[in-house]
Motif scaffolding. Structure first.
Motif, PDB file in Angstrom:
ATOM      1  N   GLU A 152       0.836  -1.217   0.141  1.00  0.00           N
ATOM      2  CA  GLU A 152       0.130  -0.026   0.015  1.00  0.00           C
ATOM      3  C   GLU A 152       0.847   1.127   0.074  1.00  0.00           C
ATOM      4  O   GLU A 152       0.287   2.284  -0.089  1.00  0.00           O
ATOM      5  CB  GLU A 152      -1.081   0.013   1.252  1.00  0.00           C
ATOM      6  CG  GLU A 152      -0.378   0.089   2.489  1.00  0.00           C
ATOM      7  CD  GLU A 152      -1.429   0.059   3.711  1.00  0.00           C
ATOM      8  OE1 GLU A 152      -2.466   0.733   3.420  1.00  0.00           O
ATOM      9  OE2 GLU A 152      -1.149  -0.531   4.868  1.00  0.00           O
ATOM     10  N   HIS A 185      -7.947   2.910  -9.278  1.00  0.00           N
ATOM     11  CA  HIS A 185      -6.593   2.795  -9.111  1.00  0.00           C
ATOM     12  C   HIS A 185      -5.595   2.239  -9.962  1.00  0.00           C
ATOM     13  O   HIS A 185      -4.367   2.754  -9.995  1.00  0.00           O
ATOM     14  CB  HIS A 185      -6.514   1.563  -7.962  1.00  0.00           C
ATOM     15  CG  HIS A 185      -6.844   1.978  -6.522  1.00  0.00           C
ATOM     16  ND1 HIS A 185      -6.555   3.023  -5.694  1.00  0.00           N
ATOM     17  CD2 HIS A 185      -8.343   1.656  -5.991  1.00  0.00           C
ATOM     18  CE1 HIS A 185      -7.418   3.126  -4.550  1.00  0.00           C
ATOM     19  NE2 HIS A 185      -8.318   2.052  -4.832  1.00  0.00           N
ATOM     20  N   ASP A 209      -4.923   1.702  -0.203  1.00  0.00           N
ATOM     21  CA  ASP A 209      -5.231   1.892   1.355  1.00  0.00           C
ATOM     22  C   ASP A 209      -5.723   0.555   1.605  1.00  0.00           C
ATOM     23  O   ASP A 209      -6.998   0.355   1.346  1.00  0.00           O
ATOM     24  CB  ASP A 209      -6.009   2.932   1.427  1.00  0.00           C
ATOM     25  CG  ASP A 209      -6.148   3.236   3.084  1.00  0.00           C
ATOM     26  OD1 ASP A 209      -5.904   2.276   3.928  1.00  0.00           O
ATOM     27  OD2 ASP A 209      -6.510   4.202   3.640  1.00  0.00           O
ATOM     28  N   ARG A 210      -4.809  -0.262   2.058  1.00  0.00           N
ATOM     29  CA  ARG A 210      -5.199  -1.749   2.576  1.00  0.00           C
ATOM     30  C   ARG A 210      -6.454  -1.580   3.520  1.00  0.00           C
ATOM     31  O   ARG A 210      -7.339  -2.443   3.261  1.00  0.00           O
ATOM     32  CB  ARG A 210      -4.122  -2.273   3.195  1.00  0.00           C
ATOM     33  CG  ARG A 210      -4.597  -3.891   3.395  1.00  0.00           C
ATOM     34  CD  ARG A 210      -3.601  -4.554   4.329  1.00  0.00           C
ATOM     35  NE  ARG A 210      -3.856  -4.187   5.742  1.00  0.00           N
ATOM     36  CZ  ARG A 210      -5.081  -4.584   6.465  1.00  0.00           C
ATOM     37  NH1 ARG A 210      -5.513  -5.616   5.979  1.00  0.00           N
ATOM     38  NH2 ARG A 210      -5.190  -4.065   7.503  1.00  0.00           N
ATOM     39  N   GLU A 211      -6.372  -0.667   4.370  1.00  0.00           N
ATOM     40  CA  GLU A 211      -7.537  -0.605   5.332  1.00  0.00           C
ATOM     41  C   GLU A 211      -8.873  -0.280   4.755  1.00  0.00           C
ATOM     42  O   GLU A 211      -9.913  -0.480   5.402  1.00  0.00           O
ATOM     43  CB  GLU A 211      -7.200   0.492   6.523  1.00  0.00           C
ATOM     44  CG  GLU A 211      -6.187  -0.075   7.250  1.00  0.00           C
ATOM     45  CD  GLU A 211      -4.973   0.007   6.886  1.00  0.00           C
ATOM     46  OE1 GLU A 211      -4.066  -1.233   6.863  1.00  0.00           O
ATOM     47  OE2 GLU A 211      -4.315   1.019   6.270  1.00  0.00           O
ATOM     48  N   LYS A 212      -8.957   0.305   3.654  1.00  0.00           N
ATOM     49  CA  LYS A 212     -10.239   0.708   3.037  1.00  0.00           C
ATOM     50  C   LYS A 212     -10.501  -0.490   1.925  1.00  0.00           C
ATOM     51  O   LYS A 212     -11.782  -0.623   1.823  1.00  0.00           O
ATOM     52  CB  LYS A 212     -10.131   2.052   2.267  1.00  0.00           C
ATOM     53  CG  LYS A 212     -10.091   3.234   3.016  1.00  0.00           C
ATOM     54  CD  LYS A 212     -10.022   4.567   2.187  1.00  0.00           C
ATOM     55  CE  LYS A 212     -10.099   5.767   3.008  1.00  0.00           C
ATOM     56  NZ  LYS A 212      -9.705   6.976   2.377  1.00  0.00           N
ATOM     57  N   GLN A 213      -9.515  -0.743   1.403  1.00  0.00           N
ATOM     58  CA  GLN A 213     -10.011  -2.027   0.231  1.00  0.00           C
ATOM     59  C   GLN A 213      -8.564  -2.956   0.267  1.00  0.00           C
ATOM     60  O   GLN A 213      -7.712  -2.666  -0.443  1.00  0.00           O
ATOM     61  CB  GLN A 213     -10.024  -1.398  -1.135  1.00  0.00           C
ATOM     62  CG  GLN A 213     -10.488  -2.262  -2.069  1.00  0.00           C
ATOM     63  CD  GLN A 213     -11.051  -1.692  -3.407  1.00  0.00           C
ATOM     64  OE1 GLN A 213     -10.767  -0.458  -3.614  1.00  0.00           O
ATOM     65  NE2 GLN A 213     -11.523  -2.410  -4.398  1.00  0.00           N
ATOM     66  N   ASP A 242       0.165  -4.831   3.618  1.00  0.00           N
ATOM     67  CA  ASP A 242      -0.237  -3.687   4.909  1.00  0.00           C
ATOM     68  C   ASP A 242       1.275  -3.305   5.036  1.00  0.00           C
ATOM     69  O   ASP A 242       2.375  -3.885   5.066  1.00  0.00           O
ATOM     70  CB  ASP A 242      -0.561  -4.579   6.153  1.00  0.00           C
ATOM     71  CG  ASP A 242      -0.823  -3.654   7.096  1.00  0.00           C
ATOM     72  OD1 ASP A 242      -1.560  -2.467   6.801  1.00  0.00           O
ATOM     73  OD2 ASP A 242      -0.159  -3.542   8.093  1.00  0.00           O
ATOM     74  N   ASN A 246      -0.934   2.939  10.616  1.00  0.00           N
ATOM     75  CA  ASN A 246      -2.003   3.246  11.487  1.00  0.00           C
ATOM     76  C   ASN A 246      -1.651   3.205  12.794  1.00  0.00           C
ATOM     77  O   ASN A 246      -0.787   2.214  13.082  1.00  0.00           O
ATOM     78  CB  ASN A 246      -2.985   2.537  11.082  1.00  0.00           C
ATOM     79  CG  ASN A 246      -3.943   2.897   9.757  1.00  0.00           C
ATOM     80  OD1 ASN A 246      -4.581   3.544   9.830  1.00  0.00           O
ATOM     81  ND2 ASN A 246      -3.620   2.026   8.948  1.00  0.00           N
TER      82      ASN A 246
END
Length: 443
Positions: A152, A185, A209-213, A242, A246
């Motif tokens: 990411e 993307h 963004d791994r946390e979103k997708q 990842d 965060n």
């Protein structure tokens, strides 16, 4: 000399070919001459049996009346199985299915050399049949799915090669372009390296963004140049790797709890919880208490590093402080760990675990028996470290004696005369037994 023949309907173009295929030289020596020039026919692959290829007798300028008598026929060879020659009309027909892709593979040209002969005099005629490619194959990928692992932290503009599609057809019927399914993307960069070479690369356009997708699914379509075109697809599974981008977040930045002083070791106080959307070690959290030298009561507590449960591990003393402020740290286990903090305010509830302490600060050894009421006999200080009602003090003189206790200020009291004194009736020992006026917690 170049000669072009044009035929109607199923008859293809026939022309003189400039390059002659190899022929056995002994045929020239033993059987006679070879006709000058060479006829080339063209026919589409997969043409139905019986399809006319061309009028061979006419193109070779042979007399139709003499064909049968002169034994006009095709010479046996590898390619004879695909064709049939009508010795009466001199017309060449398709006899068996012709698969250009099987015969010639990816070659741009596919010519089948043939020979025909006539007797009296003996002549050998060489000619070729050019097999024209049709768009009978669909572009295919070696595997239906391609996996990508992309961090990411990848920057826009980074490229990722895609597998090429294979199409058994050639020329305009081969793969000409690639298309990418709609997404925010990635884009596709298609590069052409010539008639038979087209490739594509996946280009990152927008930060991931791994946390979103965490996973992006795409479809790449390979399209050939046929009319109508054929296409094949491959699914792209992009796994977003990842990075520790965060910080752990507590469910609440400030929590409150209560605990009774002198609570047993292991007593649960409160459980804190923090979350981190990162993956793996980047998202695993360890809890700890931050040392605060200014508050000794913090040492009476501990926290489970995995669950975040705060428990009593020492003596909790209300008299040291009515409340404790505990600072908790939540730190992830990434290579470069990140941490967050929250506060826990623990109210310590007092219990009646302290006896009142009495101090006589001034005592008159003697008092006249005619002393007036209100005469001060002694100054008394009483201290109880408990709080609230547990720390409230009541002083009184036991038995029926001519004295009483008066509260002068807060925990300061005076013992004063409160009745007639008769020396002959009361002795000093009777008046002040052991110099104490206390009955348990009530004096």
């Amino acid at each position: 000399m170049n000669i072009v023949f044009v035929f109607k309907r199923n008859m293809a173009i026939a022309l003189v070919h400039d390059c002659l295929p190899t022929i056995l030289l002994y045929m020239l020596f033993f059987f006679g001459s070879i006709a000058d020039g060479q006829v080339v026919y063209s026919v589409s692959e997969e043409a139905n049996p019986g399809t006319t290829v061309g009028n061979l007798a006419k193109d070779l300028k042979l007399n139709l009346q003499d064909l049968h008598n002169r034994g006009f026929q095709l010479v046996s060879g590898t390619n004879k199985r695909y064709f049939d020659l009508n010795t009466k009309t001199g017309i060449l027909h398709i006899k068996d299915r012709i698969d250009r892709d099987e015969l010639c593979g990816r070659s741009l040209t596919c010519c089948l050399p043939l020979e025909a002969i006539v007797n009296v005099p003996l002549n050998v005629y060489r000619f070729e049949v050019n097999i024209i490619d049709i768009n009978d194959n669909t572009p295919t990928f070696r595997s239906p799915v391609k996996y990508f692992n992309i961090s990411e932290s990848a920057f826009p503009g980074e490229r990722f090669p895609l597998p090429n599609a294979f199409d058994a057809d050639v020329g305009s019927n081969s793969v000409k372009s690639y298309k990418l399914s709609a997404n925010e993307h990635f884009s596709l960069d298609v590069q052409s390296g010539g008639e038979q070479s087209v490739s594509a690369e996946l280009v990152l356009q927008k930060a991931l963004d791994r946390e979103k997708q965490p996973v992006i699914q795409l479809t790449v379509t390979a399209v050939d140049g046929g009319k109508p075109p054929r296409s094949g697809t491959i699914n792209l599974i992009v796994n977003i790797e990842d990075v520790n981008d965060n910080i752990p977040v507590f469910s609440k930045p400030l929590l409150k709890a209560r605990v009774v002083e002198n609570a047993p070791l292991g007593t649960s106080v409160i459980q804190v919880h923090a979350s981190d959307p990162d993956e793996g070690l980047n998202g695993e959290i360890a809890y700890s208490l931050v040392s605060q030298d200014s508050d000794n009561n913090v040492d009476a507590f501990s926290i489970d590093s995995e669950t975040g449960l705060i428990t009593v591990k020492g003596t909790v003393d209300y008299e040291k402080g009515a409340a404790v402020e505990i600072r908790v740290q939540a730190k992830d286990k990434g290579l470069k760990p990140r941490a967050a903090y929250c506060k826990v305010l623990v109210e310590i509830m007092d219990i009646n675990d302290n006896r009142p302490e009495i101090s006589v600060t001034s005592l008159v050894n003697t008092v006249k028996e005619d002393a007036a009421n209100g005469t001060v006999v002694s100054m008394i200080t009483v201290l109880d470290n408990d709080a609230g009602k547990n720390g409230e003090i009541q002083l009184k003189v036991r038995d029926s004696l001519p004295f009483k206790v008066q509260n002068s200020y807060k925990n300061y009291y005076t013992l004063v005369v409160n009745g007639p004194l008769d020396r002959e009736r009361f002795t000093r020992t009777q008046t002040f037994p052991n110099k104490e006026k206390t009955a348990g917690r009530k004096l």
